[in-house]
Design a protein around this motif. Structure first.
Motif, mmCIF file in Angstrom:
data_model
loop_
_atom_site.group_PDB
_atom_site.id
_atom_site.type_symbol
_atom_site.label_atom_id
_atom_site.label_comp_id
_atom_site.label_asym_id
_atom_site.label_seq_id
_atom_site.Cartn_x
_atom_site.Cartn_y
_atom_site.Cartn_z
ATOM 1 N N GLN A 149 0.819 -1.223 0.000
ATOM 2 C CA GLN A 149 0.000 0.000 0.000
ATOM 3 C C GLN A 149 0.847 1.264 0.000
ATOM 4 O O GLN A 149 0.317 2.357 -0.120
ATOM 5 N N TYR A 152 0.385 3.439 -3.183
ATOM 6 C CA TYR A 152 -1.077 3.370 -3.121
ATOM 7 C C TYR A 152 -1.702 3.580 -4.501
ATOM 8 O O TYR A 152 -2.629 2.879 -4.902
ATOM 9 N N GLN A 276 -4.092 6.369 5.371
ATOM 10 C CA GLN A 276 -5.546 6.283 5.217
ATOM 11 C C GLN A 276 -6.205 6.655 6.537
ATOM 12 O O GLN A 276 -5.788 6.199 7.602
#
Lengths: 281, 281
Positions: A149, A152, A276
């Motif tokens: 991630q 991303y 996030q």
């Protein structure tokens, strides 16, 4: 653990696994492996019978003036690390093995979500990623493919590619692995001088600080501007500080889940990170 | 013979064939089948255990003002014909099944060989073909895929796509099937009025005549110009009359194998044809 350098060799190595319907996991890398990559391999081992890790520094995803030539190639060390985490097959092809001797005429573009963030400062980068990942998927034919991630936007591009082209596999995103001081692990961290390495964790500190500020109700624009200012003051040259929905679309409303993105240079080394933030839970 | 309208249904229908390692052959079509398509299916039956024929009028390969809406959909008749030639599975998905409800962001472009011939007058056409064929390949996962040589440029584009993206299958090109009077079979022939249908074989007659002239040493440019003039006189509106190497590259020398290409309209119906001429044998 086997190492294959040709498509034919890899296909032969995978034939028995495939015919006995073993689950094949795939972790594409550019080598110079760190704990982030090894975490991908461990995630693959958990749900797959056979794990293939590719090590290929893909020329077509580097732009002019980027670090293709100097990108660290450390196959011996990578092999040692991969053996320790139970990788079954390393696929380490040459550029000629991957791209042949005839000119490539086919390009793959994932539009819209590559228009900004890293796509803006790295034109053609995500086309190069889309092409090599599609080729590798067709060569390895895995059941699952694992991506970090940390990249991303790359992960979003690959999910889109797989959906749009009906590529028969499942993409698994694996959380960022960080150094103790918070710096997201990256092969490019090795380019940093000791002084730069000491400053680099600032990116993550500012992302965490921004999360707190947003949870306290501060305005997004102001929070992003703060990150940018503080990075510049710390000695970074900021490429972008942005917020997006988790699907990379622009933020449409207050209090929706979002991702903060930073790209900034220390000297000639470009670092990226993201965080996030879930508001709904 | 089964007919599947969903990807899931097709995957289920193919599961046992795949696990028992039967050879899967694939013939992608837009339906409204004629003897040309049936010849593809027969070729597939010869070397494959299971033959899948897709019938899908692909919206994204039609340009603005082209005949997507009026393109003949004749599934019942097609099914009857396919049963007769031993097709095992018809895959007839809806547009929504193929493209979903989310916007598609991924495009595939095969460059250079799509710059001229049909690519010139049909911008975006070959991108649309490349995308749908890649999707269908990923859905069906065949060992062999069969395409007619009538769409010579399309066949070249697909060969290039398969090579560039390492798509794990073999592409088989199948010779043009012609009516007794020489007209290359095409679903679009059905658009022709009786008068136009009487004129249409002129294309092939002129291609054969050109072959003779070339074998007698006439200059290529003059021969091509003749075709164009005679087509216009017969009532066609000529789109192009061209010669290329068999790999679609420009002719580099006298006496090398070449392909003559014609695209011309009768009324609003666009017809294409080609003739390969081998000098070396």
């Amino acid at each position: 653990m086997k190492t294959e350098t040709t498509i034919q060799g890899l296909t032969a190595s995978l034939a028995s696994a495939r015919s006995s319907k073993k689950m094949i996991g795939f972790v594409p890398t550019m080598g110079n492996l760190h704990e982030g990559h090894l975490t991908l391999v461990r995630a693959a081992k958990k749900i797959c019978d056979v794990v293939v890790v590719s090590i290929f520094v893909n020329p077509i995803q580097f732009g002019v003036g980027e670090d293709f030539d100097s990108y660290p190639r450390t196959l011996e060390q990578d092999s040692r690390l991969l053996a320790e985490v139970g990788c079954d097959i390393i696929f380490a092809p040459s550029v000629e093995q991957m791209y042949g001797t005839q000119p490539r005429l086919t390009n793959i573009s994932v539009g819209q979500i590559t228009d900004d963030l890293c796509g803006k400062s790295r034109p053609g980068h995500f086309d190069g990623v889309a092409v090599v990942v599609t080729k590798l998927f067709n060569i390895v034919q895995p059941d699952y493919a694992f991506f970090g991630q940390k990249d991303y936007q790359q992960l979003a591009v690959i999910r889109q590619l797989v959906q749009d082209l009906n590529i028969p596999l499942e993409v698994i995103g694996v959380p960022i692995v960080r150094a103790e001081d918070g710096l997201a692990l990256s092969s490019r961290n090795g380019y940093l001088t000791p002084e730069q390495r000491a400053i680099a964790p600032k990116i993550y500190q500012l992302l965490k600080q921004a999360e707190q500020q947003l949870r306290q109700g501060e305005m997004l624009e102001q929070v992003l501007a703060n990150i940018s200012t503080e990075l510049t003051q710390a000695g970074f040259v900021v490429d972008y500080v942005e917020a997006r929905q988790t699907n990379l679309q622009p933020i449409a409303q207050f209090d929706q889940d979002l991702v903060l993105f930073v790209a900034a240079k220390l000297g000639s080394t470009r670092l990226i990170d993201n965080l996030q933030i879930n508001f709904k839970t």
